[in-house]
Design a protein around this motif. Structure first.
Motif, PDB file in Angstrom:
ATOM      1  N   VAL A 104       0.804  -1.133   0.096  1.00 20.14           N
ATOM      2  CA  VAL A 104      -0.216   0.098  -0.034  1.00 20.14           C
ATOM      3  C   VAL A 104       0.810   1.228  -0.029  1.00 20.14           C
ATOM      4  N   SER A 105       1.829   1.267   0.689  1.00 20.47           N
ATOM      5  CA  SER A 105       2.937   2.377   0.789  1.00 20.47           C
ATOM      6  C   SER A 105       3.685   2.522  -0.588  1.00 20.47           C
ATOM      7  N   LEU A 106       4.092   1.717  -1.374  1.00 24.47           N
ATOM      8  CA  LEU A 106       4.565   1.636  -2.489  1.00 24.47           C
ATOM      9  C   LEU A 106       3.270   2.377  -3.559  1.00 24.47           C
ATOM     10  N   LEU A 107       2.108   1.803  -3.417  1.00 24.37           N
ATOM     11  CA  LEU A 107       0.894   2.231  -4.380  1.00 24.37           C
ATOM     12  C   LEU A 107       0.825   3.667  -4.344  1.00 24.37           C
ATOM     13  N   LEU A 108       0.612   4.038  -2.803  1.00 23.07           N
ATOM     14  CA  LEU A 108       0.439   5.595  -2.673  1.00 23.07           C
ATOM     15  C   LEU A 108       1.923   6.346  -3.262  1.00 23.07           C
ATOM     16  N   THR A 109       2.892   5.902  -3.029  1.00 24.81           N
ATOM     17  CA  THR A 109       4.133   6.836  -3.707  1.00 24.81           C
ATOM     18  C   THR A 109       4.071   6.795  -5.216  1.00 24.81           C
ATOM     19  N   ASN A 110       3.658   5.630  -5.685  1.00 24.14           N
ATOM     20  CA  ASN A 110       3.549   5.869  -7.211  1.00 24.14           C
ATOM     21  C   ASN A 110       2.565   6.591  -7.656  1.00 24.14           C
ATOM     22  N   LEU A 111       1.327   6.825  -6.987  1.00 21.64           N
ATOM     23  CA  LEU A 111       0.385   7.787  -7.328  1.00 21.64           C
ATOM     24  C   LEU A 111       0.787   9.157  -6.966  1.00 21.64           C
ATOM     25  N   GLY A 112       1.559   9.323  -6.057  1.00 19.29           N
ATOM     26  CA  GLY A 112       2.255  10.551  -5.868  1.00 19.29           C
ATOM     27  C   GLY A 112       3.301  10.962  -6.671  1.00 19.29           C
ATOM     28  N   MET A 113       4.022  10.401  -7.312  1.00 16.66           N
ATOM     29  CA  MET A 113       4.756  10.574  -8.533  1.00 16.66           C
ATOM     30  C   MET A 113       4.105  10.913  -9.926  1.00 16.66           C
ATOM     31  N   ILE A 114       2.926  10.206 -10.102  1.00 16.28           N
ATOM     32  CA  ILE A 114       2.116  10.447 -11.173  1.00 16.28           C
ATOM     33  C   ILE A 114       1.459  11.945 -11.062  1.00 16.28           C
ATOM     34  N   PHE A 115       1.102  12.353  -9.772  1.00 20.05           N
ATOM     35  CA  PHE A 115       0.386  13.749  -9.543  1.00 20.05           C
ATOM     36  C   PHE A 115       1.523  14.829  -9.626  1.00 20.05           C
ATOM     37  N   ALA A 116       2.746  14.600  -9.243  1.00 17.55           N
ATOM     38  CA  ALA A 116       3.990  15.393  -9.171  1.00 17.55           C
ATOM     39  C   ALA A 116       4.452  15.664 -10.748  1.00 17.55           C
ATOM     40  N   PHE A 117       4.621  14.456 -11.532  1.00 17.64           N
ATOM     41  CA  PHE A 117       4.680  14.894 -13.094  1.00 17.64           C
ATOM     42  C   PHE A 117       3.538  15.630 -13.870  1.00 17.64           C
ATOM     43  N   PHE A 118       2.227  15.386 -13.430  1.00 15.94           N
ATOM     44  CA  PHE A 118       1.204  15.979 -13.937  1.00 15.94           C
ATOM     45  C   PHE A 118       1.419  17.639 -13.741  1.00 15.94           C
ATOM     46  N   PHE A 119       1.627  17.929 -12.473  1.00 14.13           N
ATOM     47  CA  PHE A 119       1.469  19.499 -11.806  1.00 14.13           C
ATOM     48  C   PHE A 119       2.789  19.899 -12.389  1.00 14.13           C
ATOM     49  N   LEU A 120       3.980  19.206 -12.718  1.00 19.17           N
ATOM     50  CA  LEU A 120       5.030  19.831 -13.014  1.00 19.17           C
ATOM     51  C   LEU A 120       4.797  20.337 -14.541  1.00 19.17           C
ATOM     52  N   ALA A 121       4.376  19.389 -15.490  1.00 18.38           N
ATOM     53  CA  ALA A 121       4.042  19.750 -16.945  1.00 18.38           C
ATOM     54  C   ALA A 121       2.832  21.098 -16.725  1.00 18.38           C
ATOM     55  N   ALA A 122       1.880  20.794 -15.913  1.00 16.25           N
ATOM     56  CA  ALA A 122       0.928  21.767 -16.061  1.00 16.25           C
ATOM     57  C   ALA A 122       1.575  23.255 -15.646  1.00 16.25           C
ATOM     58  N   SER A 123       2.360  23.315 -14.870  1.00 15.61           N
ATOM     59  CA  SER A 123       2.989  24.463 -14.278  1.00 15.61           C
ATOM     60  C   SER A 123       3.744  25.199 -15.475  1.00 15.61           C
ATOM     61  N   PHE A 124       4.186  24.690 -16.607  1.00 13.60           N
ATOM     62  CA  PHE A 124       4.802  25.463 -17.775  1.00 13.60           C
ATOM     63  C   PHE A 124       3.465  26.507 -18.382  1.00 13.60           C
ATOM     64  N   GLN A 125       2.198  25.955 -17.900  1.00 14.01           N
ATOM     65  CA  GLN A 125       1.288  26.813 -18.718  1.00 14.01           C
ATOM     66  C   GLN A 125       0.371  27.721 -17.670  1.00 14.01           C
TER      67      GLN A 125
END
Length: 249
Positions: A104-125
């Motif tokens: 469960v801990s690994l699952l949550l960290t992977n979800l956190g990574m996905i959100f981090a990548f998304f908001f990093l990409a969105a921040s350029f706009q």
């Protein structure tokens, strides 16, 4: 003796045609109705609304998603470590619960990574990109550190396991250290993930095709989804060919 292969094909083919025809009819009718209902003014209002939402959310996306996902992941890891401290290696009780909490801990960290990548990409706009880049690096460091702790605890429970999360060949090293039963579980999980990803790509392709028809979003999003689908299919087939060739040697 009747050919069972032809029998199975004849039995399944009508259902297959019904599903394809139903999906085509539903997609065609839905796309036509949505295109008729979506006037240019409505589409522009939707775009403007989404822009306002993203401008408000994007600056806070990485820290909020990081806290919401990585804090529970850390708590799950801590609880697994506490259980491990009182765990008797000679007893089977407790091992499954420890592994469940670490998964469960690994699952949550992977979800956190996905959100981090998304908001990093969105921040350029939508946001101040340098600040979000710093927040992204902090979140990524926390994710990798937590995953390293989970992997280390797993290795302490299973001394035969090998590999470090900082090794670029970690997954290969870890897989090579697994026994036959664990490899079979990994294979089953991988096949289910392959099926889920294939279905998701087809659904997203249909949605993006309808959006292009309605709002003129272009073919690039459709192409990206098809590239991912192609990588899945080709890599799966090549892996099957390689494993079949090894089995015949």
């Amino acid at each position: 003796m009747k050919d069972s292969v032809n029998q199975d094909n004849r039995r399944a083919f009508p259902k297959f045609l019904a599903v394809v025809a139903g999906a085509a009819a539903l997609g065609g009718v839905g796309g036509f109705l949505m295109a008729m209902a979506a006037e240019p003014e409505t589409l522009e209002a939707i775009r403007a609304g989404l822009d306002r939402v993203m401008e408000a959310v994007c600056p806070w996306g990485i820290p909020v998603s990081g806290v919401a996902l990585l804090l529970p992941a850390w708590l799950y890891y801590r609880s697994a470590r506490r259980l491990y401290a009182g765990w008797d290696p000679d007893a089977e009780e407790g091992a499954e619960e420890i592994e469940r909490r670490m998964n469960v801990s690994l699952l949550l960290t992977n979800l956190g990574m996905i959100f981090a990548f998304f908001f990093l990409a969105a921040s350029f706009q939508y946001a101040f990109a340098p600040l979000n880049a710093v927040l992204f690096l902090i979140a990524l460091a926390c994710i990798v550190l937590l995953q390293q702790k989970v992997v280390d605890l797993t290795r302490r429970m299973n001394p035969e396991k090998k590999g470090s999360v900082y090794d670029i060949k970690f997954h290969k090293t870890w897989f090579d250290s697994c026994d036959e039963a664990e490899r079979a579980q990994i294979g089953q999980a991988s096949f289910r993930a392959f099926r889920a990803a294939t279905l998701a790509c087809l659904i997203v392709w249909m949605v993006l095709t309808l959006m292009n028809f309605m709002a003129g979003t272009g073919l690039l999003p459709v192409l990206v989804v098809l590239v991912i689908l192609g990588v899945l299919q080709v890599s799966y087939c090549l892996a099957c060919i390689r494993m079949h060739s090894r089995g015949r040697r």
